[in-house]
Design an enzyme around this catalytic site. Structure first.
Site, mmCIF file in Angstrom:
data_model
loop_
_atom_site.group_PDB
_atom_site.id
_atom_site.type_symbol
_atom_site.label_atom_id
_atom_site.label_comp_id
_atom_site.label_asym_id
_atom_site.label_seq_id
_atom_site.Cartn_x
_atom_site.Cartn_y
_atom_site.Cartn_z
ATOM 1 N N LYS A 190 6.948 -29.356 98.247
ATOM 2 C CA LYS A 190 5.746 -30.017 98.756
ATOM 3 C C LYS A 190 4.679 -29.012 99.179
ATOM 4 O O LYS A 190 3.474 -29.287 99.054
ATOM 5 C CB LYS A 190 6.112 -30.944 99.915
ATOM 6 C CG LYS A 190 6.952 -32.145 99.501
ATOM 7 C CD LYS A 190 6.264 -32.996 98.444
ATOM 8 C CE LYS A 190 7.008 -34.280 98.138
ATOM 9 N NZ LYS A 190 6.315 -35.109 97.125
ATOM 10 N N TYR A 219 12.878 -29.402 99.483
ATOM 11 C CA TYR A 219 11.805 -30.396 99.545
ATOM 12 C C TYR A 219 10.535 -29.795 100.146
ATOM 13 O O TYR A 219 9.430 -29.984 99.622
ATOM 14 C CB TYR A 219 12.286 -31.591 100.374
ATOM 15 C CG TYR A 219 11.352 -32.769 100.409
ATOM 16 C CD1 TYR A 219 11.290 -33.665 99.341
ATOM 17 C CD2 TYR A 219 10.544 -33.011 101.514
ATOM 18 C CE1 TYR A 219 10.449 -34.763 99.378
ATOM 19 C CE2 TYR A 219 9.695 -34.106 101.560
ATOM 20 C CZ TYR A 219 9.651 -34.978 100.493
ATOM 21 O OH TYR A 219 8.807 -36.071 100.540
#
Length: 255
Positions: free
Chosen positions: A168, A164
């Protein structure tokens, strides 16, 4: 003196696509843009029930129109089909909010390659596919606003979220590059980095240790993130803002 670009004084008659708009930040964003008069595309990945509920909420506002469109944004054919459907209905696209995202959290040594890839595919490649498809339309219009949803995890890292955080962080680099590429045609590209927001994604977390690292000592609300997105997507004052990352995190990250 060079004339200022014509601002989006409001979004009446404009068209906005919000990916992952069935719940949480996406839902709040769809409602916020509709309140500005936009015709909103409520994108969803699988079940239409929640998306249809958002469309009903927007319809009840008597502001902009709304449709729910299914598309897995990690799939190029589905993204292109969604964009074509929007153009067939409304003939233009003025705002794109790349919000769709998933988590597959675990420590690095326990992370399966498929869990890594699933998060990269949706959270990063999905942003690329949607932006590429929509930018073709915006380039012809010589106007548009793109807002990508990143995360404080992409700025500071977070144990158990290597996939993640990497995705991002990639969104931030992507945002800055595309902002430079599209600026000459009047298109702004910015990112919003939420911290810990009260959504389904954070509902199972133990809040007590997290709040110690948030100066405002609370979770944020989806509507607070949507407010920043609305500013970047609709406010005339945001016409001179591009390539930036705006944190909505209660003070977690202070550069």
């Amino acid at each position: 003196m060079e004339a200022l670009p014509e601002p989006l004084q409001n979004l009446k008659g404009k068209v906005a696509i919000v990916t992952g708009a069935s719940r949480g930040i996406g839902r709040a964003t769809a409602l916020a843009l509709a309140a500005e008069g936009a015709n909103v595309v409520v994108n969803y990945a699988s079940s239409s029930t929640a998306a249809d509920a958002v469309v009903a909420e927007i319809t009840a506002m008597n502001a902009g129109g709304a449709i729910a469109l299914q598309a897995d944004v990690s799939k190029v054919d589905q993204v292109e089909a969604m964009v074509n459907q929007v153009l067939e209905k409304w003939g233009r696209i003025d705002v794109l909010v790349n919000n769709a995202g998933i988590t597959r959290d675990t420590l690095l040594l326990r992370m399966k390659p498929e869990d890594w890839q699933a998060v990269i595919d949706l959270n990063l490649t999905g942003v690329f596919l949607c932006t590429r498809a929509v930018s073709k339309v915006m380039l012809k219009q010589k106007s548009g606003r793109i807002v990508n949803i990143t995360s404080v995890a992409g700025q500071m890292g977070n144990p158990g979220q290597a996939n993640y955080s990497a995705a991002k962080a990639g969104v931030i680099g992507f945002t800055k590059t595309v902002a430079k590429e599209l600026a000459s045609r009047g298109i702004t590209v910015n990112a919003v980095a939420p911290g810990f927001i009260a959504t389904d994604m954070t509902s199972d977390l133990n809040a007590e240790p997290i709040l110690q690292f948030i100066p405002l000592a609370r979770y944020g609300q989806p509507e607070e993130v949507a407010g920043m997105i609305r500013f970047l997507a609709a406010d005339p004052a945001a016409a001179y803002v591009t390539g930036q990352v705006m944190n909505v995190d209660g003070g977690m990250v202070m550069a």
